[in-house]
Design a protein around this motif. Structure first.
Motif, short mmCIF file in Angstrom:
data_model
loop_
_atom_site.label_atom_id
_atom_site.label_comp_id
_atom_site.label_asym_id
_atom_site.label_seq_id
_atom_site.Cartn_x
_atom_site.Cartn_y
_atom_site.Cartn_z
N SER A 149 -22.30 5.73 30.65
CA SER A 149 -21.16 5.94 31.61
C SER A 149 -21.51 5.73 32.89
O SER A 149 -22.29 6.67 33.57
CB SER A 149 -20.10 7.00 31.54
N ALA A 150 -21.05 4.83 33.83
CA ALA A 150 -21.46 4.67 35.19
C ALA A 150 -20.80 5.91 36.03
O ALA A 150 -21.33 6.38 37.20
CB ALA A 150 -21.10 3.40 35.89
N ILE A 151 -19.74 6.39 35.62
CA ILE A 151 -19.19 7.48 36.46
C ILE A 151 -19.97 8.67 35.93
O ILE A 151 -20.16 9.68 37.10
CB ILE A 151 -17.64 7.70 35.68
N GLY A 200 -21.49 0.00 40.06
CA GLY A 200 -21.53 -0.34 38.83
C GLY A 200 -20.30 0.19 37.98
O GLY A 200 -19.97 -0.47 36.88
N VAL A 201 -19.56 1.10 38.15
CA VAL A 201 -18.30 1.69 37.73
C VAL A 201 -17.39 0.27 37.58
O VAL A 201 -16.86 0.20 36.70
CB VAL A 201 -17.61 2.64 38.57
N PHE A 202 -17.35 -0.40 38.66
CA PHE A 202 -16.32 -1.64 38.51
C PHE A 202 -17.40 -2.94 38.03
O PHE A 202 -16.71 -3.66 37.19
CB PHE A 202 -16.06 -2.04 39.74
N PHE A 204 -19.47 -2.87 35.65
CA PHE A 204 -19.51 -2.85 34.18
C PHE A 204 -18.26 -3.14 33.46
O PHE A 204 -18.35 -3.16 32.28
CB PHE A 204 -19.87 -1.68 33.71
N LEU A 205 -17.23 -3.38 34.11
CA LEU A 205 -15.64 -3.88 33.36
C LEU A 205 -15.69 -5.10 32.81
O LEU A 205 -15.39 -6.04 33.63
CB LEU A 205 -15.02 -3.57 34.52
N ASN A 206 -16.41 -5.28 31.65
CA ASN A 206 -16.38 -6.63 31.04
C ASN A 206 -15.04 -7.34 31.12
O ASN A 206 -14.77 -8.40 31.03
CB ASN A 206 -17.03 -6.47 29.61
N ALA A 207 -13.98 -6.30 30.88
CA ALA A 207 -12.46 -6.63 30.82
C ALA A 207 -12.03 -7.44 32.12
O ALA A 207 -10.88 -7.95 31.94
CB ALA A 207 -11.71 -5.47 30.23
N ARG A 208 -12.55 -7.24 33.09
CA ARG A 208 -12.07 -7.34 34.50
C ARG A 208 -12.96 -8.19 34.97
O ARG A 208 -13.84 -8.03 35.73
CB ARG A 208 -11.80 -6.11 35.29
N GLN A 347 -7.64 -4.39 39.13
CA GLN A 347 -6.44 -4.10 38.25
C GLN A 347 -5.19 -5.10 38.37
O GLN A 347 -4.33 -4.81 37.64
CB GLN A 347 -5.90 -2.67 38.49
#
Lengths: 403, 187
Positions: A149-151, A200-202, A204-208, A347
Motif C-alpha cells: 500500500s502506497a498509503i 504513488g497513492v494516485f 497506483f490507481l489502475n482504475a483511474r 474521482q
C-alpha cells in the motif's frame, strides 16, 4: 546523534537546546500595526473555525463532510497534500544550505526546516479528522502493515521524516552543523521517498486512468520544490517586512531563477500530460482531461502558480523580489488549487456507469463541493500553521547564526 | 478450502431486485441503502421513439468481483482487506481505518461505508452467514427466480459453475485491468 548524546547525557542534551523563555504575554506583545492585528484576528478566527469543524465532525462523523461513495476523498485530503507538499518543499529549500553546503542559502535553513515541521504537523492535524479511525491506524500500521500500500509507505515515511526534521532542527539550534547535515540528508531522502509515495497513492490507481502512471510521483517532487520556494519568499518577506538586506536579496534572486526553471519544467510536464491524456480519445481519460480543461479551478492553478510567477521572473530576470513576494502568495493559492484539482479530477469519472434505480439518470460526472465542516477544518489547519510558526519565531532564533 | 466464484446468466435478469432484498435480509444490510453489497445496473434503451433499439436495454447484476488480484487488497494500509481461505475478498472491520483508499482503487465501485461500524464493507459471498453455517449457496443465488446466479467452487471440475464456464461463453468486467475477477457473465 548517539555520540553527541553520549557525551552529554540525554537530559543535559535536551535541556541545553537553546530557546527563549516566553509566556503568553510575550506572545501577545507584537507590534500593534493594522496589518499585524488583521493577521492575528484572522488566525484566531481560523483556529475557532477549526474547533467548530472538529466539533461537527465528532458529532456527525463523515456525514458532516460532503464526501460520498463516488467521491470518497474530499477537501481534507487535498489540504493534507497541500501541507505535506509545503513541508517537503521547505525541507528541500532548507537543505540547500545545511545539507548541500551552498553558503548563501544557509540564512534560510533553520527557518525553512522549522517551517517544514510546522506544515507537516498542520497536515497531520487535518488528516487526523479525515481518517475515520486514526488510533486504529497507529495500531494496525505496526501490527499488520500493508507493504503493497502506497498509503502505508507514505504515512510511515512521513512519520520518520518528521522525526528526522525535528532532530535536524535541534542540531541547527545547537549549531552542530555536522550532525544537522547527517540528519538533514537522511530526512531529505526519507521525505522525498514519502512524497513520491504520496504521488504513488494516485499513480497506483489502475482504475483511474487519468491519474494512473508515473506522472504524479515525479510531479509531486517538482511541485514540492516550487512550493518550497514560494513559501521561502513569503517567510523572508514577512521576516524582513519587504526591506531585504543584501544577502537576502541575493539569495531570493537566485531562488527566483531556480523557480523560473522549475515552473518552466512544470508547464512542460503539464502540457504533455494533457496532450497524452487527450490524444487518441482513450475512454475515461481523454474526456476527463477535456473536462479538466473546462474547469476554472484548473485555470486558477495555471494562472496563479505558473503564469504570473514565471512572467515576473522572466521579465525581471529574477530580481523583482518584491513582486515575487506577492506572486508567491498568489502562487500558494494556485498550489492549493493544484492539490484540490488532483484529488477531485481523479474521482471525476464514476466507476459504475449504469443507473441502478428507476427514474434515475445514468451517472455522468461526479460532483463535489466541500461542506462547511471540511472548509472550517481546512482553514483551521492554516491557522494552526500560522500560530505554530509565530510561536516558533518567538521561541527560537530562526535566523542564521554568524560564524 | 475452495475457490469460490459466481457465474451470472445476466440476460435472464428481470430486475426484480429479490437478490438485493435477500442479501439485506441474510447479511443484515441497512434497509433502503442504495447499491450496498449488490445491485442491478440498468442499460437504457438506445435510440428515439419510434426507432428504439429494444435489445440495447439490459440488466446487469453486479457486486464485488472477488478479484484474484484485487486492487482494494493491494492498497489497504493495514491489511484489513484480505483473501480468506476460500479466495473470498473480505474486510476485517477491526483493522479498517476508513482511509477510503479501497473505495477509490476498486474499479467496480463495489465498496461502501457501513454507517453502523463506520468501516468499509462489501459483498463477502455470505461468508459470515450461509457459508459459516456450512451451506454452499449465497442468499442472492438462492432467491433468484430466473436462476441468474450460479455460485460454486471453481477448483471443483464437477461443480455447476465449472461446467457452466466450460460449456458457455463468458466475459468478465474490466478484465483488461488484470484484476482477474471471479464473477463471470455468461453470454
Amino acid at each position: 546523534m548517539a555520540e553527541a548524546v553520549k557525551k552529554q547525557g540525554i537530559k543535559e542534551f535536551i535541556t541545553s537546546i537553546p530557546y527563549n523563555k516566553i509566556g503568553l504575554k510575550d506572545l501577545m506583545s507584537f507590534e500593534k500595526t493594522p496589518r499585524n492585528i488583521i493577521i492575528a484576528v484572522i488566525t484566531f478566527a481560523f483556529l475557532v473555525s477549526f474547533a467548530v469543524g472538529v466539533a461537527l465532525y465528532l458529532m456527525h462523523g463523515h456525514h458532516s463532510y460532503n464526501v460520498t461513495r463516488e467521491h470518497p476523498w474530499g477537501l481534507l485530503i487535498a489540504v493534507y497534500i497541500f501541507f505535506v507538499v509545503s513541508s517537503t518543499g521547505l525541507c528541500i529549500v532548507g537543505s540547500l544550505g545545511d545539507v548541500f553546503g551552498y553558503k548563501e542559502y544557509e540564512m534560510i535553513s533553520k527557518r525553512a526546516i522549522f517551517g517544514s515541521i510546522v506544515t507537516i504537523i498542520a497536515g497531520f492535524a487535518v488528516i487526523a479528522f479525515e481518517i475515520g479511525h486514526p488510533v486504529t491506524m497507529l495500531i494496525y500500521n505496526v501490527l499488520t502493515p500493508g507493504f503493497t500500500s502506497a498509503i502505508w509507505w507514505m504515512g510511515t515515511l512521513y512519520g520518520l521524516y518528521l522525526t528526522f526534521m525535528i532532530i535536524e532542527f535541534v542540531f541547527l539550534l545547537k549549531h552542530d552543523m555536522r550532525m544537522a547535515r547527517i540528519f538533514g540528508l537522511t530526512g531529505l531522502l526519507v521525505g522525498l521517498a514519502a512524497h513520491s509515495n504520496l504521488g504513488g497513492v494516485f499513480g497506483f490507481l489502475n482504475a483511474r486512468t487519468i491519474s494512473n502512471g508515473v506522472f504524479y510521483p515525479t510531479y509531486f517532487i517538482l511541485t514540492a520544490f516550487i512550493t518550497g520556494i514560494f513559501i521561502a519568499f513569503i517567510m523572508m518577506g514577512i521576516r524582513y517586512r519587504l526591506s531585504f538586506p543584501e544577502n537576502a536579496k541575493k539569495m531570493l534572486t537566485n531562488l527566483a531563477k531556480i523557480q523560473g526553471l522549475l515552473i518552466a519544467i512544470l508547464i512542460f510536464f503539464v502540457t504533455w500530460k494533457m496532450l497524452t491524456d487527450i490524444y487518441g480519445g482513450m475512454p475515461n481519460r481523454s474526456e476527463v482531461a477535456l473536462h479538466i480543461l473546462g474547469s476554472w479551478t484548473f485555470w486558477a492553478e495555471v494562472v496563479l502558480a505558473m503564469a504570473i510567477p514565471l512572467l515576473i521572473i522572466l521579465k525581471s530576470k529574477g530580481s523583482a523580489i518584491h513582486a515575487m513576494f506577492w506572486a508567491s502568495l498568489g502562487g500558494m493559492v494556485g498550489v492549493f488549487f493544484m492539490r484540490y484539482n488532483l484529488v477531485h479530477d481523479t474521482q471525476l469519472k464514476p466507476l459504475q456507469m449504469m443507473k441502478v434505480r428507476e427514474y434515475q439518470l445514468a451517472p455522468e460526472w461526479v460532483h463535489y463541493f466541500p461542506s462547511a465542516a471540511e472548509i472550517m477544518i481546512s482553514l483551521g489547519g492554516l491557522g494552526l500553521c500560522i500560530l505554530l510558526y509565530y510561536v516558533g519565531t518567538k521561541l527560537f532564533n530562526l535566523d542564521a547564526e554568524t560564524h | 478450502m475452495a475457490r469460490y466464484g459466481m457465474a451470472l446468466d445476466y440476460k435472464n435478469c428481470i430486475n426484480c431486485k429479490a437478490c438485493e432484498v435477500a442479501c439485506k435480509e441474510e447479511n443484515g444490510i441497512l434497509m433502503g441503502a442504495d447499491k450496498h453489497r449488490i445491485w442491478v445496473g440498468v442499460k437504457e434503451i438506445k435510440g428515439e421513439y419510434p426507432l428504439l433499439d429494444i435489445v440495447s436495454s439490459s440488466f446487469e447484476p453486479s457486486q464485488c468481483q472477488h478479484c484474484e488480484s484485487a486492487p482494494c487488497q493491494e492498497v489497504c494500509p493495514t491489511n484489513a482487506t484480505y483473501y480468506d481461505e476460500n479466495g473470498v475478498v473480505r474486510v476485517d472491520p477491526d483493522k479498517c481505518i476508513l482511509c477510503s483508499y479501497c473505495m477509490n482503487a476498486c474499479p467496480y465501485d463495489a465498496r461502501y461505508v457501513d454507517d453502523r461500524t463506520m468501516t468499509v464493507d462489501k459483498c463477502n459471498f455470505c461468508s459470515d452467514t450461509r457459508l459459516a453455517r456450512g451451506e454452499t449457496t449465497t442468499a442472492c443465488q438462492a432467491t433468484c427466480p430466473t436462476k441468474v446466479r450460479t455460485f460454486g467452487d471453481l477448483d471443483d471440475p464437477e461443480s455447476e459453475i465449472s461446467v457452466l464456464l466450460r460449456t458457455r461463453e463468458h466475459f468478465s468486467l474490466k478484465s483488461h485491468l488484470g484484476t482477474k475477477p471471479k464473477l463471470f457473465y455468461l453470454t
